[in-house]
Design a protein around this motif. Structure first.
Motif, PDB file in Angstrom:
ATOM      1  N   ASP A   1       0.854  -1.180   0.000  1.00  0.00           N
ATOM      2  CA  ASP A   1       0.000   0.000   0.000  1.00  0.00           C
ATOM      3  C   ASP A   1       0.891   1.232   0.000  1.00  0.00           C
ATOM      4  N   GLU A   2       0.306   2.387   0.282  1.00  0.00           N
ATOM      5  CA  GLU A   2       1.080   3.634   0.216  1.00  0.00           C
ATOM      6  C   GLU A   2       2.154   3.717   1.288  1.00  0.00           C
ATOM      7  N   LYS A   3       2.145   2.797   2.263  1.00  0.00           N
ATOM      8  CA  LYS A   3       3.143   2.804   3.336  1.00  0.00           C
ATOM      9  C   LYS A   3       4.304   1.859   3.071  1.00  0.00           C
ATOM     10  N   GLY A   4       4.192   1.031   2.028  1.00  0.00           N
ATOM     11  CA  GLY A   4       5.292   0.132   1.692  1.00  0.00           C
ATOM     12  C   GLY A   4       4.816  -1.256   1.346  1.00  0.00           C
ATOM     13  N   GLU A   5       5.767  -2.200   1.393  1.00  0.00           N
ATOM     14  CA  GLU A   5       5.486  -3.590   1.045  1.00  0.00           C
ATOM     15  C   GLU A   5       5.880  -4.482   2.217  1.00  0.00           C
ATOM     16  N   ALA A   6       4.957  -5.350   2.630  1.00  0.00           N
ATOM     17  CA  ALA A   6       5.195  -6.243   3.766  1.00  0.00           C
ATOM     18  C   ALA A   6       5.032  -7.686   3.323  1.00  0.00           C
ATOM     19  N   THR A   7       5.989  -8.541   3.715  1.00  0.00           N
ATOM     20  CA  THR A   7       5.954  -9.960   3.374  1.00  0.00           C
ATOM     21  C   THR A   7       5.995 -10.781   4.658  1.00  0.00           C
ATOM     22  N   LEU A   8       5.092 -11.749   4.778  1.00  0.00           N
ATOM     23  CA  LEU A   8       5.011 -12.559   5.985  1.00  0.00           C
ATOM     24  C   LEU A   8       6.113 -13.617   6.008  1.00  0.00           C
ATOM     25  N   GLU A   9       6.917 -13.613   7.083  1.00  0.00           N
ATOM     26  CA  GLU A   9       7.998 -14.573   7.266  1.00  0.00           C
ATOM     27  C   GLU A   9       7.621 -15.703   8.220  1.00  0.00           C
ATOM     28  N   ALA A  10       6.811 -15.405   9.220  1.00  0.00           N
ATOM     29  CA  ALA A  10       6.388 -16.411  10.194  1.00  0.00           C
ATOM     30  C   ALA A  10       5.118 -15.918  10.871  1.00  0.00           C
ATOM     31  N   ILE A  11       4.283 -16.869  11.328  1.00  0.00           N
ATOM     32  CA  ILE A  11       3.025 -16.496  11.981  1.00  0.00           C
ATOM     33  C   ILE A  11       2.663 -17.538  13.024  1.00  0.00           C
ATOM     34  N   SER A  12       2.049 -17.088  14.110  1.00  0.00           N
ATOM     35  CA  SER A  12       1.518 -17.978  15.135  1.00  0.00           C
ATOM     36  C   SER A  12       0.189 -17.407  15.610  1.00  0.00           C
ATOM     37  N   GLN A  13      -0.892 -18.148  15.371  1.00  0.00           N
ATOM     38  CA  GLN A  13      -2.204 -17.772  15.883  1.00  0.00           C
ATOM     39  C   GLN A  13      -2.291 -18.278  17.321  1.00  0.00           C
ATOM     40  N   ILE A  14      -2.269 -17.373  18.277  1.00  0.00           N
ATOM     41  CA  ILE A  14      -2.123 -17.764  19.677  1.00  0.00           C
ATOM     42  C   ILE A  14      -3.485 -17.838  20.373  1.00  0.00           C
ATOM     43  N   GLY A  15      -4.136 -16.719  20.536  1.00  0.00           N
ATOM     44  CA  GLY A  15      -5.475 -16.719  21.109  1.00  0.00           C
ATOM     45  C   GLY A  15      -5.553 -17.043  22.587  1.00  0.00           C
ATOM     46  N   ASP A  16      -4.458 -16.893  23.321  1.00  0.00           N
ATOM     47  CA  ASP A  16      -4.462 -17.182  24.767  1.00  0.00           C
ATOM     48  C   ASP A  16      -4.868 -15.936  25.553  1.00  0.00           C
ATOM     49  N   THR A  17      -5.675 -16.153  26.577  1.00  0.00           N
ATOM     50  CA  THR A  17      -6.105 -15.068  27.457  1.00  0.00           C
ATOM     51  C   THR A  17      -5.542 -15.291  28.849  1.00  0.00           C
TER      52      THR A  17
ATOM     53  N   LYS B   1      -3.482 -12.296  20.648  1.00  0.00           N
ATOM     54  CA  LYS B   1      -4.243 -12.841  19.531  1.00  0.00           C
ATOM     55  C   LYS B   1      -3.344 -13.516  18.496  1.00  0.00           C
ATOM     56  N   GLU B   2      -2.263 -12.855  18.105  1.00  0.00           N
ATOM     57  CA  GLU B   2      -1.370 -13.469  17.129  1.00  0.00           C
ATOM     58  C   GLU B   2      -0.003 -12.824  17.194  1.00  0.00           C
ATOM     59  N   MET B   3       0.987 -13.525  16.636  1.00  0.00           N
ATOM     60  CA  MET B   3       2.352 -13.019  16.544  1.00  0.00           C
ATOM     61  C   MET B   3       2.844 -13.272  15.123  1.00  0.00           C
ATOM     62  N   LYS B   4       3.538 -12.294  14.557  1.00  0.00           N
ATOM     63  CA  LYS B   4       4.054 -12.422  13.194  1.00  0.00           C
ATOM     64  C   LYS B   4       5.476 -11.891  13.107  1.00  0.00           C
ATOM     65  N   GLN B   5       6.251 -12.476  12.199  1.00  0.00           N
ATOM     66  CA  GLN B   5       7.514 -11.885  11.772  1.00  0.00           C
ATOM     67  C   GLN B   5       7.312 -11.440  10.334  1.00  0.00           C
ATOM     68  N   ILE B   6       7.597 -10.167  10.062  1.00  0.00           N
ATOM     69  CA  ILE B   6       7.301  -9.566   8.763  1.00  0.00           C
ATOM     70  C   ILE B   6       8.543  -8.876   8.215  1.00  0.00           C
ATOM     71  N   HIS B   7       8.772  -9.046   6.906  1.00  0.00           N
ATOM     72  CA  HIS B   7       9.824  -8.292   6.221  1.00  0.00           C
ATOM     73  C   HIS B   7       9.174  -7.055   5.610  1.00  0.00           C
ATOM     74  N   LEU B   8       9.714  -5.897   5.942  1.00  0.00           N
ATOM     75  CA  LEU B   8       9.101  -4.635   5.512  1.00  0.00           C
ATOM     76  C   LEU B   8      10.052  -3.834   4.630  1.00  0.00           C
ATOM     77  N   ARG B   9       9.517  -3.401   3.498  1.00  0.00           N
ATOM     78  CA  ARG B   9      10.203  -2.427   2.658  1.00  0.00           C
ATOM     79  C   ARG B   9       9.351  -1.162   2.698  1.00  0.00           C
ATOM     80  N   PRO B  10       9.662  -0.231   3.628  1.00  0.00           N
ATOM     81  CA  PRO B  10       8.809   0.956   3.780  1.00  0.00           C
ATOM     82  C   PRO B  10       8.885   1.883   2.582  1.00  0.00           C
ATOM     83  N   ASP B  11       7.798   2.602   2.353  1.00  0.00           N
ATOM     84  CA  ASP B  11       7.798   3.621   1.311  1.00  0.00           C
ATOM     85  C   ASP B  11       8.862   4.675   1.617  1.00  0.00           C
TER      86      ASP B  11
END
Length: 210
Positions: free
Chosen positions: A61-77, A88-98
């Protein structure tokens, strides 16, 4: 409603919150109560990653490009003191900012693209009294990196005052400098303080794995 601690009080909160931890090791099922919620809105500095659910997916989008490297749907309270915290969730993301946002990220890195780890949380004050709390005061990873609230790239005002029955949700994220994929993170909450800024419950330590 969103409010922010003064730097003096928040610094004190976080320093105290890193000691005398009571470790949380299991999730708790809790009964829903009547609350009012602050709805999550897309962040102005980081691309909206909610559609990134499979490793290798990319969103731009106008803020850059993000690619998902890892994800964990946790959902623990976790419920402690007057706080109900849902991871709720944890992600590792590679970001190329605008290009327009390079200066924003240069405070923390001089790389033009980088990885970051983010956690999406919901925090709720289960009481009718105002409290002060930071869901993630400090974080460390299996790669040996450590972060505190000063290095959060999202700045979504999750740390600070929670009115009675208030719910906040949003992201907290930190730039990681190692090229390796994360295996786990260890996060420390702050202590919980009452409306008179008196500590009423100890900080908690929570381990999250990919």
């Amino acid at each position: 409603m969103k409010k922010v601690f003064s730097l003096v009080f928040l610094s004190t909160l976080l320093l105290v919150g890193c000691s005398d931890n009571n470790s949380l090791t299991e999730s708790h099922v809790v009964e829903a109560e009547s609350t009012f919620s602050t709805e999550y809105s897309p962040n102005p500095q980081v691309p909206d990653d909610r559609t990134l659910m499979e490793i290798g997916q990319t969103v731009s989008d106008e803020k850059g490009e993000a690619t998902l490297e890892a994800i964990s749907q946790i959902g623990d309270t976790f419920e402690f003191g007057l706080i109900r915290l849902t991871i709720k969730e944890m992600k590792q993301i590679h970001l190329r900012p605008d290009y327009s946002l390079i200066d924003y990220f240069h405070v923390l890195t001089h790389e033009e693209e980088f990885d970051f780890v983010k956690v999406f949380v919901e925090v709720e004050n289960t009481s009718t009294e105002k409290v002060h709390f930071a869901p993630i005061a400090k974080m460390k990873t299996n790669l040996g990196e450590e972060f505190d609230w000063h290095e959060d790239i999202y700045l979504e005002e999750l740390n600070g005052e929670l009115l009675g029955k208030e719910v906040k949700q949003g992201n907290i994220g930190f730039i990681v400098h190692s090229p390796d994929t994360l295996e786990w993170i260890l996060l420390d909450t702050s202590d919980i303080f009452d409306k008179d800024e008196k500590k009423i419950f100890n900080s908690q330590e929570i381990k999250l794995s990919f």
